[in-house]
Design a protein around this motif. Structure first.
Motif, short mmCIF file in Angstrom:
data_model
loop_
_atom_site.label_atom_id
_atom_site.label_comp_id
_atom_site.label_asym_id
_atom_site.label_seq_id
_atom_site.Cartn_x
_atom_site.Cartn_y
_atom_site.Cartn_z
N CYS A 1 6.23 3.59 4.97
CA CYS A 1 5.46 2.54 5.66
C CYS A 1 5.91 2.32 7.10
O CYS A 1 5.45 1.39 7.76
CB CYS A 1 5.51 1.23 4.88
SG CYS A 1 7.16 0.54 4.64
N GLU B 1 1.24 4.12 -3.16
CA GLU B 1 1.11 5.56 -2.98
C GLU B 1 2.41 6.29 -3.35
O GLU B 1 2.38 7.33 -4.04
CB GLU B 1 0.73 5.87 -1.53
CG GLU B 1 -0.65 5.32 -1.13
CD GLU B 1 -0.94 5.50 0.34
OE1 GLU B 1 -0.14 6.17 1.03
OE2 GLU B 1 -1.96 4.97 0.82
N GLN C 1 0.84 -1.20 0.00
CA GLN C 1 0.00 0.00 0.00
C GLN C 1 0.87 1.25 0.00
O GLN C 1 0.61 2.22 -0.74
CB GLN C 1 -0.93 0.00 1.22
CG GLN C 1 -1.85 1.21 1.30
CD GLN C 1 -2.77 1.34 0.09
OE1 GLN C 1 -3.25 0.36 -0.44
NE2 GLN C 1 -3.01 2.57 -0.34
#
Length: 208
Positions: free
Chosen positions: A53, A34, A30
């Motif tokens: 992250c 991004e 994820q």
């Protein structure tokens, strides 16, 4: 003083720890999605990703041995969901035209939700031109995509909903139209739903 380790303490230290590998992989992917969308794949560094992250570089390398491996995993993740939706649609008893319209409606909705990540989709195609492994993953996706759409058009012919026609040619025209509509909507900030509806209307008119 000698401390006595109780059975309960022994159990605490010896009990298996929960497996968080899938959770960590999802967290990394994820963040990568991004980050790559924001700065581009080539410009993004593993240090940037670690910061994004909130993990160490070592932790990231424990799950993915390179930046390319992360991009490959992202490719599989993003395009597999669309493949699953198409395969389910092939088994539907609805008329072929209704299924095609339903699929494109869902596709537009999902792409609209991911608008902040449109740059990442362009990265997939950019990297596919330079990276054989990425290109191979996308080729397999498009092969399945084509087979499924061809099956739906053929079912439409068999049920008398469409006139006989070259289903492969029609499918390829639809695929090119979808991809073109997505690119135009990104570059010109045009309404994707309107573009897709116009394109599908022309194709369906040609096979009725």
């Amino acid at each position: 003083m000698i401390e006595i380790i109780t059975d309960q303490a022994v159990d605490y230290f010896t009990m298996p720890r929960p497996d968080v590998s899938e959770e960590r992989k999802a967290q990394i992917l994820q963040a990568a999605l991004e980050l790559f969308s924001q700065v581009g794949y080539e410009a993004a560094s593993m240090n940037d990703l670690a910061s994004k992250c909130d993990l160490s570089k070592a932790a990231i390398y424990h799950y993915f041995d390179s930046k390319d491996a992360i991009l490959i995993a992202l490719t599989e993740q993003v395009f597999q969901a669309d493949t699953d939706a198409l395969l389910a649609l092939e088994q539907s008893p609805l008329p072929a035209e209704d299924r095609l319209r339903a699929y494109l409606q869902t596709l537009v909705e999902e792409i609209t939700k991911l608008k902040p990540l449109h740059g990442m989709f362009m990265e997939f195609y950019s990297q596919a031109a330079r990276t054989p492994v990425i290109r191979g993953h996308l080729q397999r996706y498009y092969d399945q995509y084509e087979r499924t759409l061809m099956a739906i058009f053929q079912q439409g012919i068999d049920r008398g909903e469409f006139r006989p026609h070259d289903v492969q040619q029609t499918t390829q025209a639809l695929m090119v139209g979808i991809e073109g509509a997505i690119v135009v909507s990104v570059i010109r900030e045009a309404d994707l739903q309107s573009l897709v509806n116009a394109m599908l209307g022309i194709i369906l008119q040609s096979v009725r």
